[in-house]
Design a protein around this motif. Structure first.
Motif, short mmCIF file in Angstrom:
data_model
loop_
_atom_site.label_atom_id
_atom_site.label_comp_id
_atom_site.label_asym_id
_atom_site.label_seq_id
_atom_site.Cartn_x
_atom_site.Cartn_y
_atom_site.Cartn_z
N ARG A 16 0.83 -1.21 0.00
CA ARG A 16 0.00 0.00 0.00
C ARG A 16 0.87 1.26 0.00
O ARG A 16 0.63 2.20 -0.75
N TRP A 23 2.39 6.25 -7.06
CA TRP A 23 1.42 7.16 -7.70
C TRP A 23 2.01 8.57 -7.82
O TRP A 23 1.84 9.24 -8.84
N TRP A 29 -2.66 5.51 -11.33
CA TRP A 29 -2.76 4.36 -10.43
C TRP A 29 -2.40 3.05 -11.12
O TRP A 29 -1.78 2.17 -10.53
N VAL B 16 -2.38 12.26 -1.44
CA VAL B 16 -2.42 10.90 -1.99
C VAL B 16 -3.56 10.12 -1.37
O VAL B 16 -3.64 9.97 -0.15
N ASP B 17 -4.45 9.65 -2.21
CA ASP B 17 -5.58 8.85 -1.75
C ASP B 17 -5.15 7.42 -1.46
O ASP B 17 -4.02 7.02 -1.74
N GLU B 18 -6.09 6.66 -0.94
CA GLU B 18 -5.86 5.23 -0.79
C GLU B 18 -5.77 4.60 -2.18
O GLU B 18 -6.56 4.95 -3.07
N PRO B 19 -4.85 3.68 -2.39
CA PRO B 19 -4.79 3.00 -3.69
C PRO B 19 -6.12 2.30 -3.99
O PRO B 19 -6.73 1.72 -3.08
N PRO B 20 -6.59 2.36 -5.22
CA PRO B 20 -7.87 1.75 -5.56
C PRO B 20 -7.84 0.23 -5.56
O PRO B 20 -8.87 -0.41 -5.48
N THR B 21 -6.67 -0.35 -5.66
CA THR B 21 -6.57 -1.81 -5.67
C THR B 21 -5.54 -2.25 -4.66
O THR B 21 -4.65 -1.49 -4.28
N ARG B 22 -5.68 -3.49 -4.23
CA ARG B 22 -4.72 -4.04 -3.28
C ARG B 22 -3.87 -5.09 -4.00
O ARG B 22 -4.41 -5.99 -4.64
#
Lengths: 169, 244
Positions: A16, A23, A29, B16-22
């Motif tokens: 994560r 990013w 992404w 920075v947002d949370e990544p959309p995928t793990r």
């Protein structure tokens, strides 16, 4: 998934954070995910050696930065330079910070790749100059000079510096 | 760190947002353990896979792959990727590794793709009797553009017909490399050439009676400038490594 002495744990623990860093480096992404996966796969290829010296996190981060810097010719990560920055919101606008963040991220994405890498490692990953140098495989002097140039660029971008200091444009 | 630097740091953290995928370890690699468990459950469908593979190979032109050592590589930058379990290859960085969407349609689909084309995987879900759900996904690329390359990696057990003829040894394993017409290799529209690599990996411990595992790489590519791509595909084949 077979853990094989901690690789799954490494992926769970680091992916994560690596994705967020990626990013900021790539501005996308999907590309960020690709960068992290390639980096982890490269780490896996040398896992038997790496896991013994308890520096897997650092190794993976370094692989990611090396891979990122080596991708300069890859077409699908090429940025499209823009001749403008998002307008600065007026003072007191509740979305002020969001606009400044967007302006900053856009400005960071326009930095040369090595300067961008230094900014991300120093100011997002909060690494010391020494750790940043280790992650990039360069000297501390290079980190300092790249950081100085990057900050100079950011400071001199009219829309950004004014927005960050709260001055009217 | 001055005020400007502190502000940069704070804003970057907030930006920075949370990544959309793990990302999971399974995406990075598929381990031997999970592979064996899954294949033990799917040996019967594997028979069907073998039959399909046998039909598909009818008409294959048995010819050695021509090596164009004079042709320049299409990319000066290369990367090594883990394709499947312990199989890694080196390829130009402009070739993107794509994992297929999870599919319950069967175990016979490719396990990974390499391509320099734009990818777009569409999946459909159908519900059969007893609420059984079947997910089918189209390939990530539907047609090759000029100078495009599309490589599919498939792995399956061949419990009945291990290959008997080889023309290469790759990382200590017998392999067959063939040049095919795009039509014979059942390539995507737009493809003009194909190369197929088959590697047979005996695994006497995993399944009783000495059955083995076939890894098949079908590389389809398109002209008009096909020689550099063929060069890169041959370099990829030379780079095949099985981690031990």
């Amino acid at each position: 998934v077979e853990d094989r002495d901690g690789f799954s744990e490494l992926v769970r623990r680091t992916s994560r954070g690596l994705q967020r860093t990626a990013w900021l480096l790539t501005a996308d992404w999907s590309t960020a995910e690709d960068l992290v996966q390639v980096s982890l796969a490269k780490t896996w290829a040398r896992w038997d050696t790496i896991r013994r010296n308890e520096a897997a996190d650092l190794y993976t981060r370094r692989v990611m930065m090396t891979t990122f810097l080596g991708w300069r010719r890859r077409r699908w990560v090429a940025e499209v330079p823009l001749g403008w920055l998002p307008d600065r919101a007026e003072r007191g606008d509740p979305f002020d910070d969001a606009d400044v963040r967007a302006a900053l991220v856009a400005a960071v994405h326009r930095l040369p790749r090595r300067q961008r890498a230094v900014v991300v490692l120093r100011y997002f990953d909060d690494l010391s100059e020494q750790a940043t140098a280790a992650a990039l495989g360069c000297t501390i002097g290079t980190v300092k000079s790249q950081s100085w140039r990057a900050l100079k660029t950011l400071r001199t971008m009219p829309g950004l510096s004014a927005a960050m200091t709260g001055e009217s444009v | 760190m001055d005020e400007f630097e502190r502000r940069v740091s704070l804003l970057l953290h907030d930006a920075v947002d949370e990544p959309p995928t793990r990302i999971t370890a399974e995406q990075v690699l598929r381990t031997r353990t999970s592979k064996r468990r899954r294949w033990r459950m799917t040996l019967a469908p594997a028979g069907a896979v073998i039959a399909v593979a046998a039909i598909a190979t009818v008409g294959i032109m048995l010819a050695g792959v021509t090596r164009d050592t004079k042709s320049p590589a299409t990319s000066t930058q290369s990367a090594r990727s883990t394709i499947y379990v312990n199989l890694t290859v080196r390829h130009p960085v402009s070739w993107r590794l794509v994992r297929p969407q999870v599919s319950s349609a069967g175990p016979s689909g490719p396990v990974a793709y390499l391509t320099n084309q734009r990818t777009d995987t569409q999946c459909n879900t159908a519900f059969g009797t007893h609420g059984r759900r079947t997910v089918t996904c189209n390939p990530p690329v539907t047609a090759l553009r000029p100078n495009g390359v599309y490589i599919a990696f498939t792995a399956f057990f061949d419990v009945l017909h291990p290959p008997t003829s080889y023309n290469r040894v790759l990382d200590g394993h017998h392999a067959t490399v063939q040049s095919l017409s795009a039509q014979a290799a059942d390539c995507l529209p737009g493809a003009t050439h194909a190369i197929r690599l088959s590697v047979y990996l005996p695994e006497p411990k995993s399944i009783p009676r000495g059955s083995g595992q076939n890894l098949v790489m079908s590389a389809c590519y398109a002209g008009p400038d096909a020689a550099p791509i063929r060069h890169d595909i041959n370099a990829l084949i030379d780079s095949v490594t099985f981690l031990r």
